[in-house]
Enzyme design. Structure first.
Site, PDB file in Angstrom:
ATOM      1  N   ASP A   1       3.990  -6.052   3.651  1.00 29.97           N
ATOM      2  CA  ASP A   1       3.768  -4.939   4.573  1.00 29.97           C
ATOM      3  C   ASP A   1       4.868  -4.968   5.627  1.00 29.97           C
ATOM      4  OD1 ASP A   1       2.515  -2.793   5.996  1.00 29.97           O
ATOM      5  OD2 ASP A   1       0.565  -3.476   5.284  1.00 29.97           O
TER       6      ASP A   1
ATOM      7  N   GLU B   1      -5.273   1.711   2.355  1.00 25.46           N
ATOM      8  CA  GLU B   1      -5.113   0.559   3.249  1.00 25.46           C
ATOM      9  C   GLU B   1      -5.312   0.958   4.700  1.00 25.46           C
ATOM     10  OE1 GLU B   1      -2.815  -2.290   5.861  1.00 25.46           O
ATOM     11  OE2 GLU B   1      -2.632  -0.122   5.611  1.00 25.46           O
ATOM     12  N   GLU B   2      -4.798   2.127   5.070  1.00 25.83           N
ATOM     13  CA  GLU B   2      -4.815   2.562   6.467  1.00 25.83           C
ATOM     14  C   GLU B   2      -6.219   2.882   6.976  1.00 25.83           C
ATOM     15  OE1 GLU B   2      -2.444   2.220   8.380  1.00 25.83           O
ATOM     16  OE2 GLU B   2      -0.536   2.487   7.350  1.00 25.83           O
TER      17      GLU B   2
ATOM     18  N   ASP C   1       5.964   2.649   6.498  1.00 24.81           N
ATOM     19  CA  ASP C   1       4.791   1.774   6.428  1.00 24.81           C
ATOM     20  C   ASP C   1       3.833   2.399   5.411  1.00 24.81           C
ATOM     21  OD1 ASP C   1       2.442   0.344   6.847  1.00 24.81           O
ATOM     22  OD2 ASP C   1       2.126   1.087   8.875  1.00 24.81           O
TER      23      ASP C   1
ATOM     24  N   HIS D   1       0.833  -1.215   0.000  1.00 25.86           N
ATOM     25  CA  HIS D   1       0.000   0.000   0.000  1.00 25.86           C
ATOM     26  C   HIS D   1       0.858   1.251   0.000  1.00 25.86           C
ATOM     27  CE1 HIS D   1       0.254   1.254   4.319  1.00 25.86           C
ATOM     28  NE2 HIS D   1       0.363  -0.028   4.582  1.00 25.86           N
TER      29      HIS D   1
ATOM     30  N   HIS E   1       3.788   3.759  12.861  1.00 28.86           N
ATOM     31  CA  HIS E   1       2.820   4.848  12.940  1.00 28.86           C
ATOM     32  C   HIS E   1       3.336   6.024  13.772  1.00 28.86           C
ATOM     33  CE1 HIS E   1      -1.126   2.837  11.429  1.00 28.86           C
ATOM     34  NE2 HIS E   1      -0.069   2.504  10.701  1.00 28.86           N
TER      35      HIS E   1
END
Length: 351
Positions: A231, A208-209, A176, A66, A315
């Site tokens: 990922d 995706e998130e 990410d 992603h 994150h």
């Protein structure tokens, strides 16, 4: 293109979920040199196809990484000109205090995230974590000027400079899953050296998130024989147990759990051991928090694998990753693809 250079370019792009268009164009320009055809699905996911040798089964292997990142969005402008905001994706407010940010309006507006100084907090509040509503962005303007420059709904990203650390390790925002995108570039380079029957669909999924949305639409469009989500996983830090993390610099983690096709997973391990590619095991008994969960249950069901690249501080704006793990992940996937053909595919897909 050098892996670190490519990853730096990817990280510098703003690609908050739902606003990935500029990054898609950049990836398009890079991958057109290595693939045979590029298309998009109706949600905006980019699909770069590298054709294999012609075979009667028309085998299709989908690789998904992603391209969206977590971020923030303007929700209001206060009387003193400060900017209120909310999150897009899984943002922890504790990581935001004192960060520099960019508000992506008609032009980029720079600001800093502030909150009540500790001197002015009461004793009950000092030990409590800040909530999103406690924070604001200061751009230096009053309300009138701020409203001229900024609109409700503008996207905000953390301003963070990509840095190379020691031992072939890098740190930045949004690795990410831009590390996964860099992995796909390394993979197509590896495939140029190998023969493979399968057509390889390199899919750069959007949103995706906020719910693995791009994986849903792109998998439905492609209908692959095998889907592989690439990922990141939780890199080992002192406070994490070994069972809950994977070690940096020790190769990709091959996920084990209900989201994963057991025979294909065994084949990945055989490949890793055959070619001396370091690998680890990641346990995830649930649907995984990746595109793999949506790939698996698309159409009548897709045999799915999830491969995780170790990443620390997920994150946050200082996500950290080892470049060797990216390269070893790419080698593992490329070798796996090269050994899937019309003579053995059906056997691997059996339970």
């Amino acid at each position: 293109m050098d892996t670190i250079e490519f990853l730096k370019e990817l990280s510098n792009y703003n690609s908050v979920s739902g606003y990935e268009q500029n990054l898609s164009k950049y990836i398009h320009n890079v991958f057109q040199k290595y693939t045979d055809d590029i298309t998009y699905d109706k949600l905006g996911s980019l699909i770069a196809i590298k054709n294999g040798e012609k075979n009667y089964q028309n085998i299709k292997i989908m690789l998904a990484a992603h391209i969206d990142e977590i971020g923030l969005m303007v929700t209001g402008i206060a009387e003193n000109g400060s900017i209120k905001f909310t999150s897009v994706g899984g943002v922890d407010p504790r990581t935001l205090v004192a960060q520099e940010v960019i508000i992506h309006s008609e032009k980029e507006i720079y600001g800093v995230i502030g909150t009540l100084p500790p001197h002015l907090q009461d004793s009950d509040s000092k030990d409590n974590a800040f909530k999103m509503e406690d924070l604001y962005i200061d751009i230096g303007y009053d309300e009138v000027k701020a409203k001229e420059l900024i609109s409700i709904g503008d996207i905000i990203t953390i301003k963070r400079e990509f840095k190379v650390l020691e031992s072939n390790t890098v740190t930045s925002k949004s690795l990410d899953d831009k590390a996964g995108v860099a992995t796909l570039l390394e993979c197509v380079k590896e495939l140029k050296k190998l023969k493979h029957q399968a057509d390889v669909y390199n899919v750069f999924t959007v949103q995706e998130e906020v719910g693995t949305r791009g994986a849903i639409t792109s998998t439905y469009k492609i209908d692959p024989d095998i889907g592989i989500a690439i990922d990141v996983g939780f890199g080992k830090t002192p406070e994490l147990e070994d069972a809950d993390s994977i070690k940096m610099g020790k190769g990709p983690a091959i996920t084990l759990g209900g989201n994963i096709h057991p025979q294909l997973r065994k084949k990945l391990i055989v490949i890793a051991e055959k070619y001396n590619i370091p690998y680890q095991t990641e346990l995830d008994p649930g649907p995984t928090g990746t595109d793999g969960r949506s790939i698996q249950i698309s159409r009548a069901g897709i045999p799915t694998l999830v491969i995780s690249i170790p990443l620390r501080y997920m994150h946050t704006s200082v996500e950290t990753i080892n470049i060797d793990d990216i390269k070893n992940t790419a080698k593992l996937i490329a070798r796996f693809i090269s050994e899937i053909d019309s003579n053995n595919l059906e056997g691997y897909l059996c339970y």
